[in-house]
Design a protein around this motif. Structure first.
Motif, mmCIF file in Angstrom:
data_model
loop_
_atom_site.group_PDB
_atom_site.id
_atom_site.type_symbol
_atom_site.label_atom_id
_atom_site.label_comp_id
_atom_site.label_asym_id
_atom_site.label_seq_id
_atom_site.Cartn_x
_atom_site.Cartn_y
_atom_site.Cartn_z
ATOM 1 N N LEU A 167 20.670 -16.297 -52.311
ATOM 2 C CA LEU A 167 20.168 -16.729 -53.181
ATOM 3 C C LEU A 167 19.752 -18.229 -53.336
ATOM 4 N N ALA A 168 20.446 -19.015 -52.528
ATOM 5 C CA ALA A 168 19.910 -20.500 -52.738
ATOM 6 C C ALA A 168 20.389 -21.137 -51.389
ATOM 7 N N LEU A 169 19.690 -22.300 -51.132
ATOM 8 C CA LEU A 169 19.900 -22.902 -49.787
ATOM 9 C C LEU A 169 19.835 -24.512 -50.197
ATOM 10 N N THR A 170 20.559 -25.168 -49.260
ATOM 11 C CA THR A 170 20.680 -26.689 -49.087
ATOM 12 C C THR A 170 20.402 -27.003 -47.665
ATOM 13 N N TYR A 192 8.298 -22.381 -56.727
ATOM 14 C CA TYR A 192 8.192 -21.594 -55.381
ATOM 15 C C TYR A 192 9.111 -21.131 -54.922
ATOM 16 N N ASP A 193 9.326 -19.967 -54.439
ATOM 17 C CA ASP A 193 10.599 -19.562 -53.586
ATOM 18 C C ASP A 193 10.516 -20.106 -52.132
ATOM 19 N N LEU A 194 10.986 -21.452 -52.075
ATOM 20 C CA LEU A 194 10.983 -21.748 -50.810
ATOM 21 C C LEU A 194 12.330 -21.382 -49.718
ATOM 22 N N SER A 195 13.078 -20.835 -50.293
ATOM 23 C CA SER A 195 14.549 -20.337 -49.726
ATOM 24 C C SER A 195 14.108 -19.377 -48.698
ATOM 25 N N ARG A 196 12.948 -18.602 -49.243
ATOM 26 C CA ARG A 196 12.675 -17.442 -48.388
ATOM 27 C C ARG A 196 11.693 -17.816 -47.121
ATOM 28 N N LEU A 197 11.130 -18.954 -47.480
ATOM 29 C CA LEU A 197 10.467 -19.735 -46.443
ATOM 30 C C LEU A 197 11.091 -20.142 -45.424
#
Length: 461
Positions: A167-170, A192-197
């Protein structure tokens, strides 16, 4: 002391990481220079950070000295993705291994990247939850490594791979900036959905320092079926039928005849001789499992099906799955050399892939053994040979190129869950056009303008 890093950088890293946080002796560094691909390169130093602030500062220090950085979990990947081919600094996350929070009401867990997948699963059991990614190396691979290569496993057919369960990243970018993407919500439409990137980028864009994982309730019951087939073609056709009907299996694994033999003789599974085998599971409430089993049996049956049996008890089921997980190392009993590729095609094209691999094996006089996560169209194609025999090695390499060409022609991809790393980097232009590769390079530059994060991986020169 490593002579390849500038002395001021070494001194600054020692102050930052403490007395035992920076490894400089060659005898210590060598353990961080290889992975399960059997490739190897010696890093100039190994950093063992314990906090995100240390990761942030060490990236800034390395950037100021133009030193390459390779992130590392436990080195279980098979593509050379964590091998420091440009030397520099390996950042091992083994000491950032905390389970920061489990929130059952939100069905999330917050973790550091060095936490072992197996340790996470054990902690979640008490809450009746699990995290779906379950690669063969789950007991000893890290969540960070799973994120880096978008790991999957048998459960991905129903529950998705890593990318579907975060769901989320740091993370810390190559510019030395701390960035956060996503939130602990299962819905979101904010930018933008940058976690999936980042997931699947193999440490080439940023160093992940925290992840919020989407959890799933453990199904109360499971039923397992074992379907035997005359040959691989009939089993592949059954896979297409199984995935076209309404009941989604929780696992659907394929083994060719040689794998069936290995599972019996090396893995200890109670299996008769067969040309191919499907391992099929359904999970859920007991009230719906009987109907699910009937639907799966009906789809699995057909031309070439020899028998469909239910696992009589949990011990039998576990023994069969243990034999399946032991297949990859067992292949070395056939030949000392192995090229293990995890190609993926649309499920409806699995029969064509299996047939194409058979043609290639015969033409190139190379033993090719196939097994894998058939429900996702993700097969592990293992090319077996003796590295000491130059002719065998050359035939295997030629066969590999033809396997990749077949996969692309069938609308598939070079990797389903292992990633690209070094092993498949040079084949990437077969699968991705020039304009798309240019866009990927632009994204790499935006996150890592100096090209210091895991250089030489994924993108071809």
């Amino acid at each position: 002391m490593s002579p390849s890093l500038p002395a001021p950088l070494i001194s600054a890293l020692q102050r930052l990481l403490g007395e035992h946080g920076l490894l400089l002796d060659a005898s210590e560094r060598v353990a961080y220079g290889y992975d399960n691909s059997r490739r190897q390169a010696l890093p100039d130093a190994v950093a063992l950070p314990t906090t995100r602030d240390q990761v942030l500062e060490l990236v800034r220090l390395c950037r100021s000295h133009r030193v390459a950085i390779t992130a590392r979990g436990r080195g279980t990947n098979t593509t050379g993705a964590s091998v420091p081919v440009h030397g520099g600094l390996v950042v091992s996350f083994e000491r950032m291994n905390r389970l920061l929070a489990i929130r059952p009401g939100d069905r999330v867990a917050v973790v550091e990247p060095g936490l072992l997948n197996g340790d996470l699963q054990q902690a979640l059991q008490a809450h009746g939850l699990f995290w779906p990614p379950d690669p063969t190396s789950a007991p000893y691979c890290t969540v960070g490594g799973n994120l880096a290569c978008n790991a999957g496993g048998p459960r991905a057919v129903k529950y998705g791979a890593t990318r579907d369960n975060v769901l989320a990243l740091t993370a810390v970018t190559g510019q030395g900036e701390l960035v956060s993407f996503g939130a602990a919500t299962t819905k979101g439409a904010t930018g933008y959905d940058l976690s999936r990137l980042l997931i699947g980028s193999e440490g080439t864009l940023a160093l992940i320092v925290e992840a919020t994982l989407k959890l799933t309730p453990i199904a109360p019951h499971r039923r397992a079926l074992r379907a035997l087939y005359r040959d691989v073609d009939s089993a592949a056709a059954a896979v297409a039928r199984l995935m076209a009907q309404a009941v989604t299996p929780s696992m659907l694994e394929f083994m060719d005849g040689e794998c069936v033999r290995l599972a019996r003789e090396v893995g200890g599974a109670d299996l008769p001789t067969a040309g191919a085998l499907l391992m099929i599971e359904a999970d859920g409430d007991e009230a719906v499992l009987a109907a699910a089993e009937r639907a799966l049996r009906q789809a699995a049956d057909g031309d070439g099906c020899l028998a469909i049996d239910a696992a009589p008890d949990e011990a039998t089921r576990e023994k069969l799955w243990a034999a399946r997980k032991a297949l990859s190392p067992a292949l070395r009993t056939i030949a000392p050399g192995k090229i293990n590729e995890d190609v993926v095609v649309p499920v409806s094209r699995i029969p064509d892939l299996v047939a194409g691999v058979g043609v290639i094996a015969k033409a190139r006089q190379t033993k090719i053994v196939c097994f894998g996560h058939a429900g996702n169209g993700n097969l592990h194609v293992n090319l077996l040979f003796d590295p000491a025999e130059a002719d065998q090695a050359a035939r295997a390499e030629a066969a590999l190129a033809e396997v990749f060409a077949t996969v692309i022609a069938l609308g598939g991809q070079l990797s389903g869950e292992h990633g690209i790393g070094l092993a498949k980097r040079d084949f990437l232009p077969l699968a991705i056009d020039a304009a798309t590769l240019a866009a990927m390079r632009a994204i790499k530059h935006a996150f890592d303008p100096d090209g210091l994060l895991n250089p030489g991986k994924i993108l071809p020169d």
